[in-house]
Design a protein around this motif. Sequence first.
Motif, PDB file in Angstrom:
ATOM      1  N   PHE A   8       0.842  -1.196   0.000  1.00 39.64           N
ATOM      2  CA  PHE A   8       0.000   0.000   0.000  1.00 39.64           C
ATOM      3  C   PHE A   8       0.876   1.244   0.000  1.00 39.64           C
ATOM      4  N   LYS A   9       0.494   2.229  -0.789  1.00 38.70           N
ATOM      5  CA  LYS A   9       1.186   3.525  -0.765  1.00 38.70           C
ATOM      6  C   LYS A   9       0.688   4.369   0.408  1.00 38.70           C
ATOM      7  N   ASP A  10      -0.497   4.075   0.910  1.00 33.94           N
ATOM      8  CA  ASP A  10      -1.111   4.838   1.993  1.00 33.94           C
ATOM      9  C   ASP A  10      -1.205   3.954   3.242  1.00 33.94           C
ATOM     10  N   ALA A  62       8.424  -1.795  -5.411  1.00 34.17           N
ATOM     11  CA  ALA A  62       7.035  -1.348  -5.229  1.00 34.17           C
ATOM     12  C   ALA A  62       6.764  -0.952  -3.775  1.00 34.17           C
ATOM     13  N   GLN A  64       8.917   0.386  -1.610  1.00 33.78           N
ATOM     14  CA  GLN A  64       9.685   1.516  -1.091  1.00 33.78           C
ATOM     15  C   GLN A  64       8.774   2.641  -0.655  1.00 33.78           C
ATOM     16  N   ASN A  65       9.002   3.110   0.548  1.00 36.69           N
ATOM     17  CA  ASN A  65       8.229   4.209   1.138  1.00 36.69           C
ATOM     18  C   ASN A  65       6.742   3.911   1.224  1.00 36.69           C
ATOM     19  N   GLY A  66       6.405   2.640   1.290  1.00 38.77           N
ATOM     20  CA  GLY A  66       5.011   2.237   1.429  1.00 38.77           C
ATOM     21  C   GLY A  66       4.818   1.397   2.676  1.00 38.77           C
ATOM     22  N   THR A  67       3.755   0.645   2.672  1.00 35.35           N
ATOM     23  CA  THR A  67       3.426  -0.236   3.788  1.00 35.35           C
ATOM     24  C   THR A  67       3.118  -1.612   3.240  1.00 35.35           C
ATOM     25  N   ILE A  92      -1.637  -2.138  -4.176  1.00 37.18           N
ATOM     26  CA  ILE A  92      -1.208  -1.840  -5.543  1.00 37.18           C
ATOM     27  C   ILE A  92      -0.828  -3.112  -6.296  1.00 37.18           C
TER      28      ILE A  92
END
Length: 119
Positions: A8-10, A62, A64-67, A92
Amino acid sequence: MITVIGIFKDFDLAEDASLYLLANDFENENIDLHLVGEDERVAVFFNHLFEDIAEAKAHVAAAQNGTILTVHALSIREAQEAADVLNNYGAIDVSIPGNKETLSRIVEQAVNKNVRLRG
């Protein structure tokens, strides 16, 4: 066990998906919610999970900087239910170079407890 992965990006969406799973008979001990940042454990995790190096690298990129929300399911039915929840909450799609197929987030492999992404 069967591993189900959602990237997830969020963070809030990942957390909401996790809370939904917990409210619907999934056990806390089988759910890992991990905010990635600069954590090198992510590469170890995906290299452990995927035999294909390109697939592992694509997932690391994918994430990176996500969850990452990982569900360790006890059956294929539970794994599919978890995958549906992750999809519904906005996990995603991960595109693998050279692969045109739609990839399932369900991996029929248990994750060694030493490489699990908890916290």
